[in-house]
Design an enzyme around this catalytic site. Structure first.
Site, PDB file in Angstrom:
ATOM      1  CG  ASP A  36      -5.801  -5.572   2.475  1.00 58.11           C
ATOM      2  OD1 ASP A  36      -6.471  -6.865   2.611  1.00 58.11           O
ATOM      3  OD2 ASP A  36      -5.626  -5.191   1.175  1.00 58.11           O
ATOM      4  CG  MET A  92      -1.692   2.977   8.023  1.00 57.34           C
ATOM      5  SD  MET A  92      -2.184   5.072   7.864  1.00 57.34           S
ATOM      6  CE  MET A  92      -2.721   5.086   9.512  1.00 57.34           C
ATOM      7  CB  SER A 152      -1.098  -0.162   1.098  1.00 56.30           C
ATOM      8  OG  SER A 152      -1.736   0.992   1.048  1.00 56.30           O
ATOM      9  CB  THR A 153       1.441   4.041   2.284  1.00 55.81           C
ATOM     10  OG1 THR A 153      -0.126   4.160   2.603  1.00 55.81           O
ATOM     11  CG2 THR A 153       1.823   5.486   2.443  1.00 55.81           C
ATOM     12  CG  HIS A 191      -4.189  -0.928  -0.649  1.00 54.09           C
ATOM     13  ND1 HIS A 191      -3.922  -0.991   0.827  1.00 54.09           N
ATOM     14  CD2 HIS A 191      -4.784  -2.187  -0.990  1.00 54.09           C
ATOM     15  CE1 HIS A 191      -4.139  -2.168   1.212  1.00 54.09           C
ATOM     16  NE2 HIS A 191      -4.901  -2.927   0.197  1.00 54.09           N
TER      17      HIS A 191
END
Length: 351
Positions: free
Chosen positions: A297, A294, A175-176, A201
């Protein structure tokens, strides 16, 4: 805790007002100010430097990418790109992520009042994640309120994995900070490597531009996944934004299913969905890798891969931009071994 200080830079007065309203409503965030372009922003930021900048990419006098490059060279600061959902905007936003932006949120071209309801959680989450970002690692690696559902919402649990074969597959979730990390990893891989399936993401439409950019940089083929695409050596498939991606086995081959469904672990695509499907379809023939991001997931899905006999790796804290997803997976006992970003390409080749 001190509030996160945010500067908003966008040439639209209406957008600035809406973004400021959304952010100011959260007690954990303080809006330092807004500016119509980067030059106005810099003059305001000299008085008090923000913790996070929310930045448009197309502006007069100085565009967002030029401003971003200037920031990263002179005073690295977490930047969240706020971009419209257009093909042109997606391509430009990929340049911004490559230049060091932490993440993307989309802003509508019309109906900004709806944005207040539907996308405020995305914006708030992105700003909070950016405030925690390891900017040193970001530079180094560069080369809405919804019920929190589990993977059961898309794919049922409990089906056994297949027996071990010679066909290998690598599943990656991030993600991030993941766009820069994935670029680092995929550009390091030779043409001969296991088939790879990826959830990053990212909003709808941006994944196509992201895959196209990587395909132009890598020796391997990188594609935004389509329903029925085959997973094969030398190919990486990236789940499209706004859809879940599942790994399936068809005879002696792996393929992907791209499906709709509710957000899982508050995300669509969800890493948990990909990892659970990989545990079921590939079992011990798979390698699972959870990386910077973050939230949690992917943690439960990676645990299912581990229990099915897969190799499982977590990116270590020192090399993560945000050590959230790997941390949660480690806490669940899902990670066989933590490794730095620099060792992930070799781990993939050993799979």
């Amino acid at each position: 805790m001190k509030p996160i200080k945010v500067m908003i830079v966008d040439d639209s007065a209406v957008v600035r007002q809406v973004l400021a309203s959304v952010l100011a409503a959260d007690p954990a965030i303080e809006v330092l100010g807004t500016a119509a372009d980067p030059l106005f922003a810099l003059s305001k930021m000299e008085r008090e430097w923000p913790d996070v900048i929310v930045l448009d990419v197309e502006m007069p006098r100085m565009d967002g990418i030029t401003f971003l490059k200037k920031l990263m060279a002179e005073r690295p600061t977490p930047v969240v790109i706020c971009s419209t959902l257009t093909e042109k905007g997606a391509s430009t936003t990929m340049q911004a992520l490559a230049a060091g932006a932490v993440s993307i949120v989309t802003k509508p071209q019309v109906n900004l009042s709806k944005f207040l309801v539907n996308a405020s959680d995305d914006l708030l989450g992105a700003v909070k994640a950016a405030a925690r970002a390891n900017m040193r690692q970001l530079a180094k690696s560069k080369a809405p309120v919804q019920p929190k559902l589990g993977a059961d919402a898309v794919i049922p649990a409990g089906q056994p994995a297949m027996a071990r074969t010679t066909e290998r597959v690598v599943a990656i979730g991030t993600s991030t900070g993941g766009t820069q990390a994935l670029e680092y990893i995929l550009t390091a891989l030779p043409r001969v490597c296991p088939g790879i399936v990826i959830v990053q993401h990212m909003p709808e439409r941006f994944t196509a531009a992201f895959a196209e950019r990587l395909n132009g940089l890598c020796q391997i083929e990188v594609l935004e996944a389509r329903h029925g695409d085959r997973v094969m050596p030398g190919r990486a498939l990236i789940a499209p934004g706004g859809r879940h991606m599942l790994l399936k086995r068809s005879g002696a081959q792996y393929m992907v299913e791209v499906v709709d469904g509710p957000p899982v672990s508050r995300h669509k695509p969800s890493v948990d969905v990909l990892f659970r499907s990989t545990a079921r379809a590939a079992g011990a023939n798979a390698t699972g890798i959870i990386m910077t991001g973050m939230g949690d997931d992917g943690a439960r899905g990676l645990r299912e891969m581990f229990e099915a006999g897969a190799q499982t790796f977590g990116q270590d804290e020192a090399s993560c931009v945000v050590y959230g997803m790997p941390k949660e997976a480690k806490k669940l006992g899902a990670v066989s071994r933590e490794i730095p970003l620099e060792q992930i390409p070799a781990a993939i080749l050993r799979s």
